[in-house]
Design a protein around this motif. Structure first.
Motif, PDB file in Angstrom:
ATOM      1  N   LYS A   9       0.886  -0.991  -0.069  1.00 17.19           N
ATOM      2  CA  LYS A   9      -0.020  -0.061  -0.050  1.00 17.19           C
ATOM      3  C   LYS A   9       0.819   1.309   0.024  1.00 17.19           C
ATOM      4  CE  LYS A   9      -2.296   0.957   3.548  1.00 17.19           C
ATOM      5  NZ  LYS A   9      -3.283   1.007   4.926  1.00 17.19           N
ATOM      6  N   ALA A  10       2.006   1.084   0.672  1.00 16.63           N
ATOM      7  CA  ALA A  10       2.852   2.203   0.656  1.00 16.63           C
ATOM      8  C   ALA A  10       3.897   2.524  -0.259  1.00 16.63           C
ATOM      9  CB  ALA A  10       3.565   2.464   2.147  1.00 16.63           C
ATOM     10  N   ALA A  11       4.009   1.403  -1.125  1.00 10.72           N
ATOM     11  CA  ALA A  11       4.994   1.275  -2.220  1.00 10.72           C
ATOM     12  C   ALA A  11       4.789   2.562  -3.224  1.00 10.72           C
ATOM     13  CB  ALA A  11       4.768  -0.037  -2.773  1.00 10.72           C
ATOM     14  N   PRO A  12       3.614   2.859  -3.663  1.00 12.62           N
ATOM     15  CA  PRO A  12       3.337   3.819  -4.716  1.00 12.62           C
ATOM     16  C   PRO A  12       3.724   4.991  -4.199  1.00 12.62           C
ATOM     17  CG  PRO A  12       1.413   2.209  -4.677  1.00 12.62           C
ATOM     18  CD  PRO A  12       2.099   1.969  -3.475  1.00 12.62           C
ATOM     19  N   GLU A  13       3.357   5.360  -2.893  1.00 13.49           N
ATOM     20  CA  GLU A  13       3.851   6.817  -2.294  1.00 13.49           C
ATOM     21  C   GLU A  13       5.326   6.788  -2.219  1.00 13.49           C
ATOM     22  OE1 GLU A  13       3.374   8.937   1.924  1.00 13.49           O
ATOM     23  OE2 GLU A  13       2.063   7.101   1.456  1.00 13.49           O
ATOM     24  N   VAL A  14       5.955   5.922  -1.843  1.00 17.12           N
ATOM     25  CA  VAL A  14       7.443   5.892  -1.729  1.00 17.12           C
ATOM     26  C   VAL A  14       7.885   6.172  -3.051  1.00 17.12           C
ATOM     27  CG1 VAL A  14       9.293   4.791  -0.869  1.00 17.12           C
ATOM     28  CG2 VAL A  14       7.162   4.543   0.466  1.00 17.12           C
ATOM     29  N   ALA A  15       7.466   5.315  -4.046  1.00 15.52           N
ATOM     30  CA  ALA A  15       7.963   5.443  -5.394  1.00 15.52           C
ATOM     31  C   ALA A  15       7.939   6.736  -5.961  1.00 15.52           C
ATOM     32  CB  ALA A  15       7.591   4.441  -6.212  1.00 15.52           C
ATOM     33  N   GLY A  16       6.745   7.233  -5.850  1.00 12.67           N
ATOM     34  CA  GLY A  16       6.228   8.485  -6.314  1.00 12.67           C
ATOM     35  C   GLY A  16       7.292   9.663  -5.785  1.00 12.67           C
ATOM     36  N   THR A  17       7.299   9.745  -4.419  1.00  9.94           N
ATOM     37  CA  THR A  17       8.055  10.762  -3.713  1.00  9.94           C
ATOM     38  C   THR A  17       9.579  10.583  -4.277  1.00  9.94           C
ATOM     39  OG1 THR A  17       6.652  10.300  -1.934  1.00  9.94           O
ATOM     40  CG2 THR A  17       8.614  11.699  -1.772  1.00  9.94           C
ATOM     41  N   ALA A  18      10.088   9.353  -4.482  1.00  7.89           N
ATOM     42  CA  ALA A  18      11.043   9.274  -4.641  1.00  7.89           C
ATOM     43  C   ALA A  18      11.632   9.517  -6.125  1.00  7.89           C
ATOM     44  CB  ALA A  18      11.941   7.705  -4.786  1.00  7.89           C
ATOM     45  N   ARG A  19      10.331   9.261  -6.938  1.00 10.68           N
ATOM     46  CA  ARG A  19      10.557   9.757  -8.367  1.00 10.68           C
ATOM     47  C   ARG A  19      10.656  11.450  -8.519  1.00 10.68           C
ATOM     48  NH1 ARG A  19       6.717   7.164 -10.358  1.00 10.68           N
ATOM     49  NH2 ARG A  19       7.805   5.264 -10.610  1.00 10.68           N
ATOM     50  N   ARG A  20       9.732  11.949  -7.797  1.00 10.51           N
ATOM     51  CA  ARG A  20       9.879  13.363  -7.860  1.00 10.51           C
ATOM     52  C   ARG A  20      11.164  14.110  -7.311  1.00 10.51           C
ATOM     53  NH1 ARG A  20       4.632  12.266  -5.559  1.00 10.51           N
ATOM     54  NH2 ARG A  20       5.371  13.112  -3.323  1.00 10.51           N
ATOM     55  N   LEU A  21      11.444  13.415  -6.193  1.00  7.62           N
ATOM     56  CA  LEU A  21      12.855  13.775  -5.774  1.00  7.62           C
ATOM     57  C   LEU A  21      13.968  13.736  -6.823  1.00  7.62           C
ATOM     58  CD1 LEU A  21      14.719  14.707  -3.728  1.00  7.62           C
ATOM     59  CD2 LEU A  21      15.138  12.591  -2.883  1.00  7.62           C
TER      60      LEU A  21
END
Length: 120
Positions: A9-21
């Motif tokens: 459940k948290a993976a898309p949020e982590v991936a999205g934040t990491a991608r934005r960074l």
């Protein structure tokens, strides 16, 4: 059990934040920014003010990148802590199952020997 539901459940949020960074850091071209700062400083009425404004903008960008990285690291650390706790629980459960299996095996061997001796 590993909290895979929470991890997934948290993976898309982590991936999205990491991608934005990554996008924010990857789009930066320090040489181009330095050339723009020098050009702005040369053509500005007060070169020191232009350089100071550029430095403040760069500092603000770095601060926002640091906050984004900190958010990603915090999320990953929380997931890591959950996984470690679950792995520790599974390790203890495996130890208890090994002890129980050993005890049952010893009891089965004793019963088999007793039955064999009773036939003799």
């Amino acid at each position: 059990m590993v909290p895979w539901r929470d991890v997934i459940k948290a993976a898309p949020e982590v991936a999205g934040t990491a991608r934005r960074l990554w996008d924010a850091v990857g789009k930066k071209n320090p040489e181009h920014d330095a050339v723009k700062a020098v050009d702005a400083a040369v053509h500005a009425p007060d070169p020191m003010v232009a350089r100071l404004e550029h430095a403040e903008t760069a500092l603000a960008d770095l601060h926002s990148q640091m906050l984004a990285a900190s958010e990603v690291i915090t999320t990953l650390a929380q997931q890591n802590a959950q996984l470690i706790a679950r792995i520790d629980m599974l390790r203890k459960r495996a130890l208890y199952q090994a002890i129980a299996t050993g005890a049952v095996s010893v009891i089965a061997i004793v019963i088999a020997i007793a039955a064999w001796l009773a036939r003799s």
